[in-house]
Design an enzyme around this catalytic site. Structure first.
Site, mmCIF file in Angstrom:
data_model
loop_
_atom_site.group_PDB
_atom_site.id
_atom_site.type_symbol
_atom_site.label_atom_id
_atom_site.label_comp_id
_atom_site.label_asym_id
_atom_site.label_seq_id
_atom_site.Cartn_x
_atom_site.Cartn_y
_atom_site.Cartn_z
ATOM 1 N N ARG A 46 -2.369 46.205 30.578
ATOM 2 C CA ARG A 46 -1.336 45.177 30.654
ATOM 3 C C ARG A 46 -0.820 45.091 32.081
ATOM 4 N NH1 ARG A 46 2.316 47.782 32.273
ATOM 5 N NH2 ARG A 46 3.631 45.951 32.563
ATOM 6 N N GLY A 47 0.037 44.061 32.314
ATOM 7 C CA GLY A 47 0.504 43.781 33.659
ATOM 8 C C GLY A 47 -0.465 42.757 34.242
ATOM 9 N N ALA A 48 0.087 41.667 34.775
ATOM 10 C CA ALA A 48 -0.771 40.532 35.149
ATOM 11 C C ALA A 48 -1.941 40.909 36.070
ATOM 12 C CB ALA A 48 0.095 39.433 35.761
ATOM 13 N N ARG A 101 -4.410 36.553 25.928
ATOM 14 C CA ARG A 101 -3.015 36.432 26.355
ATOM 15 C C ARG A 101 -2.892 35.187 27.249
ATOM 16 N NH1 ARG A 101 0.261 41.546 28.155
ATOM 17 N NH2 ARG A 101 1.893 40.398 27.058
ATOM 18 N N ASP A 278 4.220 36.915 35.951
ATOM 19 C CA ASP A 278 2.944 36.629 35.293
ATOM 20 C C ASP A 278 2.395 35.277 35.716
ATOM 21 O OD1 ASP A 278 4.338 38.693 33.478
ATOM 22 O OD2 ASP A 278 2.225 38.718 32.902
HETATM 23 O O1 MRU Z 1 3.500 42.097 28.464
HETATM 24 P P1 MRU Z 1 3.231 42.834 29.741
HETATM 25 O O2 MRU Z 1 3.641 44.264 29.671
HETATM 26 O O3 MRU Z 1 1.828 42.637 30.236
HETATM 27 O O4 MRU Z 1 4.187 42.125 30.781
HETATM 28 C C1 MRU Z 1 4.118 42.504 32.108
HETATM 29 C C2 MRU Z 1 5.107 41.888 32.987
HETATM 30 O O5 MRU Z 1 5.881 41.044 32.605
HETATM 31 C C3 MRU Z 1 5.018 42.272 34.431
HETATM 32 O O6 MRU Z 1 6.267 42.231 35.029
HETATM 33 C C4 MRU Z 1 4.079 41.315 35.161
HETATM 34 O O7 MRU Z 1 2.871 41.227 34.486
HETATM 35 C C5 MRU Z 1 3.841 41.738 36.538
HETATM 36 S S1 MRU Z 1 2.922 43.222 36.663
HETATM 37 C C6 MRU Z 1 2.699 43.540 38.287
#
Ligand code: MRU
Length: 379
Positions: A46-48, A101, A278
């Site tokens: 996870r995380g963009a 996603r 994201d």
């Molecule tokens: O649902 P997630 O945990 O993937 O959400 C992640 C976030 O909102 C982060 O802040 C975003 O992806 C940036 S990660 C560098």
């Protein structure tokens, strides 16, 4: 080990399963398209930016699996199925991964980027044999092109995170000069650290880099940082992952529930808010983890600068405003039971569980990218 890696044969992706952290540090290997889809969907990865890196490697692994050892040699010496079949399969895998996603633009961006690399290779092979019909580059050559591009995405992310971190550190030094403080509190929401990227992270990058190198003010004095990590309901990325990463690095971090941010700000303990993103729309509106826009509204109330930190690949010029960003809705179980270990709301209660919200560009002091610090209305 890295949080996302291609396996040694190039036909599978190895990740640290983020859904098990901080309790268990377990690496898992994913080989089938369904396993890869599920890993993104259930936030094992996870995380963009990390999803983008993962998608690149997933496509590379699936492309490698298309190279069949027993395949016949074509008339032009290339082996494997025809390029069209290869490309069609690649695009089908890409569509599946993209559908896991919808909000983070990096996922679709990475998938499209590796497909484009394969297509360029296909045309290159045709140009090498002008006048000959039905020239195939061959599955191996196309898979190599996809793999090269996937490695490039990962390597670029490392550099990007370093540059974002450096820009963020400079901004913290400016805040120190402006406020006359040698000790700064930074509030962050969700997790935008190394787990969510490649190294350093985006929102946590300046903090981790400052922790390694030291952060100094204009008179050479040391600036110390104290982080307040929102727990980030309902999936607790702040409680589980941000505190885990910062404590491992030896950063001073205090965990708070999301609804405590206002009090912490009112107490004067926060001089800057750092959040990841994201997707950023062309007008500077930014989608990030649900609850981020609330933090920005509070920050405005208390006169605290609110920053979005992210790679320029998160800026989606095809999205005019935040209203055009698709917002993922997730399973109600995440609100009613998942991290409680038991049902805490009445069985069958109506739930609304959006995974992201959009922070209005007017609430964003600046967007810190690898290319520098941008004002949201200057994108
Ligand atoms: O649902 P997630 O945990 O993937 O959400 C992640 C976030 O909102 C982060 O802040 C975003 O992806 C940036 S990660 C560098």
């Amino acid at each position: 080990m890295k949080n996302v890696e291609l396996n040694e044969h190039g036909n599978g992706v190895v990740i640290i399963d983020q859904s098990l952290l901080p309790g268990e540090e377990k690496y898992i290997e994913l080989k089938t398209p369904q396993e890869m889809y599920e890993a993104i969907k259930s936030l094992r990865v996870r995380g963009a930016p990390a999803i983008g890196i993962f998608a690149g490697y997933a496509m590379a692994a699936l492309a490698r699996q298309e190279v069949k050892p027993q395949s016949v040699k074509s008339c032009c010496g290339a082996s494997g199925s025809s390029d069209e079949v290869f490309m069609q399969n690649l695009m089908d895998y890409g569509e599946l991964l993209k559908s896991s996603r919808p909000t983070a633009v990096n996922l679709a961006w990475a998938v499209d980027r590796v497909i484009h690399a394969a297509r360029v290779e296909m045309f290159r092979a045709r140009k090498e044999k002008p006048g000959i019909m039905n020239v195939n580059a061959g599955a191996r050559r196309l898979a190599d092109a996809v793999q090269r591009e996937a490695f490039a995405i990962h390597e670029e992310d490392v550099e990007m995170c370093k540059n974002i971190s450096r820009c963020g550190m400079e901004e913290l030094a400016r805040i120190s000069a402006r406020t006359g403080r040698d000790s700064l509190g930074v509030l962050t929401h969700c997790n935008a650290g190394p787990l969510a990227t490649s190294e350093y992270g985006t929102a946590l990058g300046p903090i981790l880099m400052a922790n390694e190198e030291g952060l100094f003010g204009e008179n050479g004095q040391k600036i110390s940082l104290k982080v307040f990590a929102d727990e980030t309901r309902p999936l607790l990325q702040g409680a589980r992952l941000t505190t885990y990463e910062l404590m491992k690095a030896g950063v001073d971090v205090t965990l708070i529930c999301d609804n405590m941010a206002s009090l912490v700000m009112k107490n004067g303990w926060v001089q800057a808010c750092f959040a990841g993103c994201d997707r950023v729309a062309a007008n500077g509106d930014a989608a990030n983890k649900i609850g981020t826009s609330g933090v920005a509204i509070l920050a405005k109330h208390y006169g605290i600068p609110f920053y979005i930190l992210g790679p320029s690949s998160s800026i989606d010029v095809n999205c005019p405003t935040g209203a055009d960003i698709p917002i993922e809705e997730r399973n109600p179980d995440e609100i009613t039971s998942l991290h409680y270990g038991q049902q805490v709301a009445p069985e069958g209660v109506k739930c609304y569980n959006p995974a992201f919200d959009v922070t209005d560009h007017e609430l964003i002091t600046a967007i810190i990218t690898e290319k520098g610090i941008l004002k949201p209305d200057s994108l």
